[in-house]
Design an enzyme around this catalytic site. Structure first.
Site, PDB file in Angstrom:
ATOM      1  N   ALA A   1      12.475 -14.815  19.927  1.00 38.98           N
ATOM      2  CA  ALA A   1      11.894 -14.119  21.185  1.00 38.98           C
ATOM      3  C   ALA A   1      10.032 -14.128  21.197  1.00 38.98           C
ATOM      4  O   ALA A   1       9.425 -14.149  21.190  1.00 38.98           O
ATOM      5  CB  ALA A   1      11.473 -12.357  20.982  1.00 38.98           C
TER       6      ALA A   1
ATOM      7  N   ALA B   1       2.544  -8.932  20.725  1.00 37.65           N
ATOM      8  CA  ALA B   1       3.262  -8.872  20.217  1.00 37.65           C
ATOM      9  C   ALA B   1       5.073  -8.920  20.685  1.00 37.65           C
ATOM     10  O   ALA B   1       4.763  -7.979  22.211  1.00 37.65           O
ATOM     11  CB  ALA B   1       3.345  -8.308  18.860  1.00 37.65           C
ATOM     12  N   ASN B   2       6.030  -8.784  20.402  1.00 33.01           N
ATOM     13  CA  ASN B   2       6.938  -8.053  20.590  1.00 33.01           C
ATOM     14  C   ASN B   2       8.102  -7.589  20.071  1.00 33.01           C
ATOM     15  O   ASN B   2       7.950  -7.069  18.242  1.00 33.01           O
ATOM     16  CB  ASN B   2       7.724  -8.709  21.830  1.00 33.01           C
ATOM     17  CG  ASN B   2       8.644  -9.449  21.257  1.00 33.01           C
ATOM     18  OD1 ASN B   2       9.402 -10.606  20.166  1.00 33.01           O
ATOM     19  ND2 ASN B   2       8.290 -11.802  21.241  1.00 33.01           N
ATOM     20  N   ARG B   3       9.208  -6.356  19.631  1.00 33.58           N
ATOM     21  CA  ARG B   3       9.807  -5.913  19.501  1.00 33.58           C
ATOM     22  C   ARG B   3      11.431  -6.743  18.647  1.00 33.58           C
ATOM     23  O   ARG B   3      11.452  -5.754  17.945  1.00 33.58           O
ATOM     24  CB  ARG B   3      10.326  -4.575  20.008  1.00 33.58           C
ATOM     25  CG  ARG B   3       9.715  -4.054  20.866  1.00 33.58           C
ATOM     26  CD  ARG B   3      10.534  -2.466  20.853  1.00 33.58           C
ATOM     27  NE  ARG B   3       9.523  -1.736  21.495  1.00 33.58           N
ATOM     28  CZ  ARG B   3       8.654  -0.783  20.962  1.00 33.58           C
ATOM     29  NH1 ARG B   3       9.266  -0.458  19.529  1.00 33.58           N
ATOM     30  NH2 ARG B   3       7.501   0.125  21.786  1.00 33.58           N
TER      31      ARG B   3
END
Ligand code: CTP
Ligand code: CA
Length: 221
Positions: free
Chosen positions: A99, A33-35
């Site tokens: 994102a 995942a990412n932020r």
């Protein structure tokens, strides 16, 4: 105060927005995942809908309410996001705020056990949704990408605009605490050059961008 009809500058137009991160499963309980919080993308979808656009919001996994009068499609992975974008076309404009994870792995069918520490994850590249759309027969007449950078922000964003054949790239510096925060400092990179905006609440970035989108679509009917 403008009359309501003048406020609805995007009435009759369909605009596609992607937002949030994507999650790429590793096994049944884990993912890459990412932020990204999805806040900026959701604010943009809301601002476009306020100007009267029909908005399709393709959202990765986020914990945000759907903005009023926005059609939301929830997805998990980049490949699901690419399919959802495909199905939502045609659109007059697209704002790709998501994102998107750059890679996926072939997920294990069972939970990987702790003792399996020597296992390596083979990364495979995800489809580039923005670059694919830019070169498709369904290319929206205004195509906007986002670029979250941690260094050489304008240099990377300018190169990205050309490489991805986007009309605009909205760049932001995420080396601080932008991800998840309520404010954002952005630079709008177009063929004409760079316009840097002051640090603004994400809702104000969204409202200003929606106005710019309406201006651009009025100029190129
Ligand atoms: N994007 C996309 N599909 C991908 C990756 C990115 O549509 N698989 C879009 C994003 O939504 C964003 C823009 O492309 O609008 C730029 O994303 P970014 O991650 O900054 O670009 P990349 O080409 O992936 O470059 P980097 O190596 O910096 O991650
Ligand atoms: Ca990327």
């Amino acid at each position: 105060m403008l009359a309501p009809a003048q406020n609805k500058r995007l009435a009759g137009l369909h605009i596609l927005v992607t937002a949030g991160p994507t999650h790429e499963p590793i096994d049944p309980v884990r993912y890459i995942a990412n932020r990204s919080s999805g806040k900026q993308g959701f604010a943009i979808a809301a601002a476009l809908a306020r100007l009267g656009a029909r908005v399709t919001l393709v959202a990765g996994p986020v914990t945000l309410p759907t903005p009023p009068a926005v059609d939301r499609i929830d997805v998990e992975t980049a490949r699901e996001m690419a399919d959802a974008v495909d199905r939502a076309l045609p659109a007059d404009a697209a704002v790709m705020v998501a994102a998107v994870a750059d890679w996926h792995v072939e997920p294990a069918s069972q939970k990987i056990k702790k003792g399996d520490a020597t296992r390596t994850l083979a990364l495979a590249e995800n489809p580039d949704i923005l670059a694919t759309l830019a070169r498709s027969p369904y290319r929206p007449r205004l195509l906007i990408g986002f670029a979250a950078e941690t260094e050489r922000v304008l240099e990377h964003a300018t190169a990205k605009r050309i490489r991805k054949a986007a009309d605009w790239i909205v760049a932001n510096d995420v080396s601080g605490d932008v991800m998840g925060s309520a404010t954002n400092t952005v630079h709008v990179v177009t063929a004409a050059g760079v316009e840097s905006w002051e640090r603004l609440p994400k809702d104000d970035v969204a409202a200003r961008l929606a106005d710019r989108i309406a201006d651009a679509l009025e100029r190129t009917p």
